[in-house]
Design a protein around this motif. Sequence first.
Motif, PDB file in Angstrom:
ATOM      1  N   THR A 266       0.811  -1.220   0.000  1.00  0.00           N
ATOM      2  CA  THR A 266       0.000   0.000   0.000  1.00  0.00           C
ATOM      3  C   THR A 266       0.835   1.256   0.000  1.00  0.00           C
ATOM      4  O   THR A 266       0.328   2.337   0.249  1.00  0.00           O
ATOM      5  CB  THR A 266      -0.900  -0.010   1.247  1.00  0.00           C
ATOM      6  OG1 THR A 266      -0.082  -0.160   2.412  1.00  0.00           O
ATOM      7  CG2 THR A 266      -1.901  -1.142   1.187  1.00  0.00           C
TER       8      THR A 266
ATOM      9  N   SER B 187     -10.810  -6.875  -2.610  1.00  0.00           N
ATOM     10  CA  SER B 187     -10.371  -6.381  -1.301  1.00  0.00           C
ATOM     11  C   SER B 187      -8.912  -6.711  -1.029  1.00  0.00           C
ATOM     12  O   SER B 187      -8.228  -5.967  -0.314  1.00  0.00           O
ATOM     13  CB  SER B 187     -11.261  -6.964  -0.202  1.00  0.00           C
ATOM     14  OG  SER B 187     -11.076  -8.364  -0.083  1.00  0.00           O
TER      15      SER B 187
ATOM     16  N   TYR C 289      -7.114  -4.013  -2.780  1.00  0.00           N
ATOM     17  CA  TYR C 289      -7.247  -2.755  -2.050  1.00  0.00           C
ATOM     18  C   TYR C 289      -6.220  -2.659  -0.924  1.00  0.00           C
ATOM     19  O   TYR C 289      -5.725  -1.574  -0.617  1.00  0.00           O
ATOM     20  CB  TYR C 289      -8.652  -2.622  -1.460  1.00  0.00           C
ATOM     21  CG  TYR C 289      -9.754  -2.468  -2.464  1.00  0.00           C
ATOM     22  CD1 TYR C 289      -9.539  -1.845  -3.688  1.00  0.00           C
ATOM     23  CD2 TYR C 289     -11.041  -2.940  -2.197  1.00  0.00           C
ATOM     24  CE1 TYR C 289     -10.559  -1.696  -4.612  1.00  0.00           C
ATOM     25  CE2 TYR C 289     -12.069  -2.795  -3.118  1.00  0.00           C
ATOM     26  CZ  TYR C 289     -11.816  -2.181  -4.325  1.00  0.00           C
ATOM     27  OH  TYR C 289     -12.820  -2.033  -5.241  1.00  0.00           O
TER      28      TYR C 289
ATOM     29  N   LEU D 234      -2.739   1.451  -6.183  1.00  0.00           N
ATOM     30  CA  LEU D 234      -4.054   1.907  -6.611  1.00  0.00           C
ATOM     31  C   LEU D 234      -4.203   1.851  -8.124  1.00  0.00           C
ATOM     32  O   LEU D 234      -5.300   1.604  -8.628  1.00  0.00           O
ATOM     33  CB  LEU D 234      -4.295   3.325  -6.108  1.00  0.00           C
ATOM     34  CG  LEU D 234      -5.747   3.817  -6.143  1.00  0.00           C
ATOM     35  CD1 LEU D 234      -6.649   2.883  -5.364  1.00  0.00           C
ATOM     36  CD2 LEU D 234      -5.843   5.226  -5.572  1.00  0.00           C
TER      37      LEU D 234
ATOM     38  N   THR E  83      -5.097  -1.725  -8.949  1.00  0.00           N
ATOM     39  CA  THR E  83      -6.464  -2.007  -8.510  1.00  0.00           C
ATOM     40  C   THR E  83      -7.487  -1.333  -9.409  1.00  0.00           C
ATOM     41  O   THR E  83      -8.544  -1.907  -9.719  1.00  0.00           O
ATOM     42  CB  THR E  83      -6.645  -1.538  -7.062  1.00  0.00           C
ATOM     43  OG1 THR E  83      -5.637  -2.131  -6.245  1.00  0.00           O
ATOM     44  CG2 THR E  83      -8.006  -1.927  -6.534  1.00  0.00           C
TER      45      THR E  83
ATOM     46  N   ALA F 108     -14.843   0.386  -3.071  1.00  0.00           N
ATOM     47  CA  ALA F 108     -13.928   1.104  -3.963  1.00  0.00           C
ATOM     48  C   ALA F 108     -13.776   2.560  -3.527  1.00  0.00           C
ATOM     49  O   ALA F 108     -12.660   3.109  -3.516  1.00  0.00           O
ATOM     50  CB  ALA F 108     -14.432   1.018  -5.402  1.00  0.00           C
TER      51      ALA F 108
ATOM     52  N   ARG G 252     -11.634   2.808  -0.412  1.00  0.00           N
ATOM     53  CA  ARG G 252     -10.200   2.661  -0.716  1.00  0.00           C
ATOM     54  C   ARG G 252      -9.635   3.963  -1.265  1.00  0.00           C
ATOM     55  O   ARG G 252      -8.522   4.382  -0.887  1.00  0.00           O
ATOM     56  CB  ARG G 252     -10.005   1.531  -1.738  1.00  0.00           C
ATOM     57  CG  ARG G 252      -8.586   1.424  -2.297  1.00  0.00           C
ATOM     58  CD  ARG G 252      -7.594   1.097  -1.203  1.00  0.00           C
ATOM     59  NE  ARG G 252      -6.244   1.025  -1.714  1.00  0.00           N
ATOM     60  CZ  ARG G 252      -5.379   2.034  -1.743  1.00  0.00           C
ATOM     61  NH1 ARG G 252      -5.769   3.239  -1.298  1.00  0.00           N
ATOM     62  NH2 ARG G 252      -4.164   1.867  -2.210  1.00  0.00           N
TER      63      ARG G 252
END
Length: 734
Positions: free
Chosen positions: A423, A512, A515, A520, A523, A546, A549
């Motif tokens: 992330t 998920s 996420y 990003l 995703t 969504a 996130r």
Amino acid sequence: MSDARTELEKRVKALEEAVDVEMSALDPPTYTEEDLVFLYDDLLALPATPEQEKKVEVTPAQIAEQRVEEDIAVVNAAEQRFEHAKDAVSRVEAARVLTFGSQDNVIPVTLLSIAEYQSLLRLSTRAKDVGSAELTLSLMKHSGLPIPENMITSTMELYARAGNVAGLEQVIAGYLTDFPTGYQRHLHIKSHLVSTLTDVLPTSALEVLHSYESQAHPAPVQSYTSVIASLFSTKSSLGRAQAWDLFSHMRYVAHADPDVPLYTAMIRACASPLNTRPSEPEKALDLWTEMTVDRRLSPTAGAYDAVILACARSGTTMFVNEAFRLAKQMLDTHRDARGESAFAPSRRTFCALLEGAKRVGDLARARWILAQMIAETRMEEGVNEEVMMHVFHSYASYRPPFKRSDVRTLQGSSAQPVQDTSTSGVPSSPTAHEPPQSSDVGAYDSMPTFTQIPPQSGAEVIHEVQILFNRILHDIGLQSHSDPTLDNATLPSLGKFRGVQLTPRLLNSYLSVHYRHASLETTFNLYRQVFSECRVSPTGRSYVEALERCANARRGHERTVALQFGEEVWEQWQRLEETGQEGERALSRRTIEKAYIAMIRLLSLTNNVDRAVQLLRAFAARYPPSDVRIPAPKSALRSTRTALVGQRPLVRMTSAVEVPDDHVPPLVMFDDVEILHHRLVARNARTDIAFLSYICKAYEGALRARRDAALKMKPDAVQAQGTSPAARLSSPSP
């Protein structure tokens, strides 16, 4: 001298024989292996469950199946007499009226024997012909023949299965001479339950249940179990509260000792699938101890699954470990003389354990459970969509121990760091996430297999999830989600995942993981492709997850991508909101609330403050605080009057303040828009700050007024009087 010696020898011999007898009595008996197995088979066997008893017990349907040919022959032989039976009975009745002035003096008219009537009724029951069954009873009654109780019960079963309350009550009033038996009372209540819609509270069944109690003939335990199950199936807080109240009321008024099926239903209710209440593992374990220790009832596989699920859904490490301990006890302690477990692992058991593993982020256990399900040969049910949803959620909640940001790079090193998919927002290599494009099954063999240890980084997590998802697509007949034109007929079913269906919640769980562990950009591209190429329509939860996130994007380039991603999702959400329907169900109020809050947060983080204020004003105009002030009408089920009248129980386990309100319209609190408030303060936008403060206080005050009005509100007067026709039983008095 010789005589004395002879006498002494006799005594010594007698003593020796006595010693031999005593020693032989002390020696343990010897048994063969077959003798021991035969001896312990009955000692270690569990009591038969209701399902097993039903398999052994001969039911009326099985009797009819065995005697169907005999019944057909009997009816065919009596066909000519039966055709004229109705006319003959009518003429006999007219003659009785002319002779005696009434029909009180009954002389049996034996046009058909009782055995022939029974054969006719069995054939009518087999064909589910309610009209013929009641005609048979009517002819027997007018002929003056005694109607056996089993014939009346069989007719009542037909009406109960069809949910025909009026027909069943007509049978009770017209053909029963005594008070209905326990099973007949259960059929009466069952007819009301069948005639009630799934999402509607079974008020008429409750009225009949309490009416039998008021006549000192309470319904059997299975009737209470059926009504409680119907209340839980409504998936409302009111139905849940009424179910627990009925459980405590039953133990006080009718049956002090519940049976195993009722204990199982109440323990499963402690898992609380409703979002309004958390799981209650303490209550579930108390009921479990009461059933197994205090009352010494043998648990069934369903009871084990229920208590495991209640502990697993708690989300705490202590109770999740307790769930795994109970699962081990279920499989290890109940073994027969041959060492085989009495309970075979089922998909429901594995799903309950996966519920616990995903809530504590224990990916190692989730991978082990999936491997056990694939390797298990005794389990009749294979891997399905629910199992894979839990597995993907386990990957999403998992925290890899390795983070690229924690690694220090040596000065002057020529090695380039491998791009991670965590992330941190750093874009990854395109080939790290794209599934194999080849339709050859061998493409999976060339990919790295699962290691014994869990993934150590976000990239490894995404890689394993891609392997699992592509295997699902392969086994159900699709090559990959990047090739929707693949002919499904060209690929056979390859493995254990062919029973998995592509549903919105499965794709949501798959997304998920991205996420949480992917960038990003990756995703965003996956979100655009996966729903259309898998031919699955996204739901409101898909849009909300969504948007949430995007609302948690990091500073820098990721927020630019998040704004683009969020605006595209918001356009799709608005089209769904206009319809107000999510498939066959109405769009959830909390889903609407979460979508607006996430979009307002996203616009605030990306410095689109004016648009965020406009969206908040649009939300307040569409869902004004005045709608929150008016509570829903209070049901008569929540009356505080302690009297056995109507549907109100004598004893309650939930008070009025403990029942959540399921009908609160969408609203916004200050904590939800706090970031927008900070941005407005930084800009010194006094007008917008005043509006934000006003609208948050308005929703807060409306919510408080709704609570106060709900506590003061009286139950609906019409329902409280108990004027439903179902409350007025037409059964004969005892």
